[in-house]
Design an enzyme around this catalytic site. Structure first.
Site, short mmCIF file in Angstrom:
data_model
loop_
_atom_site.label_atom_id
_atom_site.label_comp_id
_atom_site.label_asym_id
_atom_site.label_seq_id
_atom_site.Cartn_x
_atom_site.Cartn_y
_atom_site.Cartn_z
N GLU A 132 40.53 45.75 48.64
CA GLU A 132 39.64 44.59 48.88
C GLU A 132 39.03 44.58 50.28
OE1 GLU A 132 41.96 41.14 47.80
OE2 GLU A 132 41.95 41.68 45.68
N HIS B 69 39.66 40.97 37.45
CA HIS B 69 40.09 39.57 37.33
C HIS B 69 38.85 38.79 36.90
CE1 HIS B 69 44.05 40.12 38.98
NE2 HIS B 69 43.57 40.69 40.07
N ASP C 98 42.80 40.46 33.88
CA ASP C 98 43.13 39.19 33.23
C ASP C 98 41.83 38.40 33.07
OD1 ASP C 98 42.78 38.24 35.87
OD2 ASP C 98 44.88 37.66 36.13
N ASN D 103 40.72 50.02 45.73
CA ASN D 103 40.88 49.00 44.69
C ASN D 103 40.20 47.69 45.10
OD1 ASN D 103 42.30 48.15 42.20
ND2 ASN D 103 43.57 46.86 43.54
N GLU E 283 44.00 45.41 37.27
CA GLU E 283 44.64 44.08 37.34
C GLU E 283 44.00 43.12 36.34
OE1 GLU E 283 44.78 42.65 41.41
OE2 GLU E 283 45.21 44.64 42.19
#
Ligand code: XIL
Length: 372
Positions: A173, A254, A286, A218, A284
């Site tokens: 990030e 996300h 979701d 990432n 990750e």
């Protein structure tokens, strides 16, 4: 339900600590480990894994009902520790290293056949830093001393977990929501050059132990074309221009239900990196609801969002595998980070499956979505 199960898990932790009899945890009677199986299907269709995060810091390993599903190597064939390999866990005081919490995930991975694709996470991030990194007396770091501390952290952490790691998220990030370099402490002292320095340190550490560990950048909101995704391409080029190794890019994924980019947008975003010779990972995943509770219609939309996302990886040959950021709403990070939001996972808190689970299976096996 969620809090009861979390409480049962915590009770297990406390009971173990004081060596009292372990209370019977509140088992979800219907934890679903029946077919279809996501990891087996992903492997059958050419991918290396379908996986789920594991957060031993939340005590998930003491929740027997949860672990019955997580342990099932037909459903999940890879994992990522949610917290315990982050800087504040591994190097809480400068140059004092503690790998024991991260090694719990290594051990649980080995016990359930997930160790071939253990995604180690992460080496350099602006969150979950120990106070000695962030709260030094004003201006007591210099670019040289902070670079040395960062390189020491990377070197010893890579060596500490060694070849247990399939990959490392080296930098996490580094780009902010305005598509600028994030103003982290590392950026403040080293500018953008902390990024290639971090990758060079990771590359040297991997070489020093003779291992083969994939080195990954990432981030989130780079899963669709736009300014932030362009900046991530610039980041890759910045690393490569010095001849430093980067193996792949992780799309955190996300997402928010109904605002998830379509499959072709996600494939196009992957293409920007695969054309540079990189591998891709969904790291990750979701899909959260901004307001609760969901309805049958919004659950179908969530299923569609999952379907499109998985389809993008399945249809991109260089996309290696897909990981969800927990599979069970009881442990999702969403409610504590986005107040009032949630229900983002494939399983409800009682460990029964949402339509999204079937949608993921259908995307993996390349059939039309019947639950979207
Ligand atoms: C989250 C964890 O799930 C939480 O338990 C923790 O409190 C904060 O971090 N992007 C990342 C992950 O790369 O490391 C974050 O994990 C979620 C966002």
């Amino acid at each position: 339900m969620a809090s009861l199960r979390a409480f049962a898990a915590l009770a297990g932790v406390v009971a173990l600590t004081v060596a009292a009899p372990v209370p019977e945890p509140e088992l979800a009677e219907r934890q679903d480990t029946s077919a279809p199986f996501l990891h087996s299907a992903a492997v059958a269709h050419g991918k290396a894994w379908f996986g789920s995060e594991l957060d031993t810091f939340s005590g998930e390993q003491y929740d027997q009902a949860f672990m019955t599903v997580w342990n099932d190597s037909r459903i999940f064939g890879s994992t990522t520790p949610g917290n315990t390999m982050k800087w504040e866990f591994v190097e809480p005081q400068q140059n004092t290293f503690n790998f024991s919490q991260g090694m719990q995930t290594v051990a649980l991975s080995k016990a359930t056949g997930k160790d071939a694709h253990l995604r180690c996470h992460n080496l350099v991030w602006h969150e979950e830093l120990p106070s000695w990194v962030v709260y030094q007396p004003y201006d007591s770091w210099t670019n040289i001393t902070l670079a040395a501390a960062m390189i020491n952290h990377i070197t010893k952490t890579v060596r500490g977990f060694g070849s247990n790691c399939y990959s490392w998220d080296v930098v996490n990030e580094a780009i902010d929501d305005n598509a600028q370099w994030r103003n982290t402490i590392f950026y403040q002292y080293m500018g953008k050059y902390y990024i290639p320095i971090a990758f060079a340190a990771a590359q040297a550490a991997v070489k020093s132990i003779g291992a083969d560990i994939k080195l990954v950048y990432n981030d989130y909101n780079i899963e669709f074309p736009g300014a932030k995704q362009q900046k991530a391409v610039e980041l890759v080029q910045l690393i490569k221009q010095y001849g430093i190794k980067i193996d792949g890019v992780g799309f955190e994924s996300h997402f928010v239900f109904g605002e998830t980019p379509g499959a072709s947008a996600q494939m196009q975003a992957m293409q920007s990196f695969t054309s540079l010779g990189l591998n891709m990972y969904q790291t990750e995943l979701d899909v959260r609801f901004p307001s609760l509770p969901p309805t049958p219609a919004t659950l179908a939309q969530q299923a569609s969002d999952y379907y499109n996302t998985i389809q993008a990886c399945m249809k991109t040959p260089a996309c290696q595998g897909m990981t969800v950021w927990d599979f069970d709403d009881a442990y999702s990070w969403v409610p504590s980070t986005f107040a009032g939001q949630g229900d983002a996972c494939l399983y409800w808190a009682n460990l029964t499956r949402k339509p999204a689970y079937e949608a993921v299976y259908q995307a993996i096996t390349d059939v039309n979505c019947t639950v979207c």
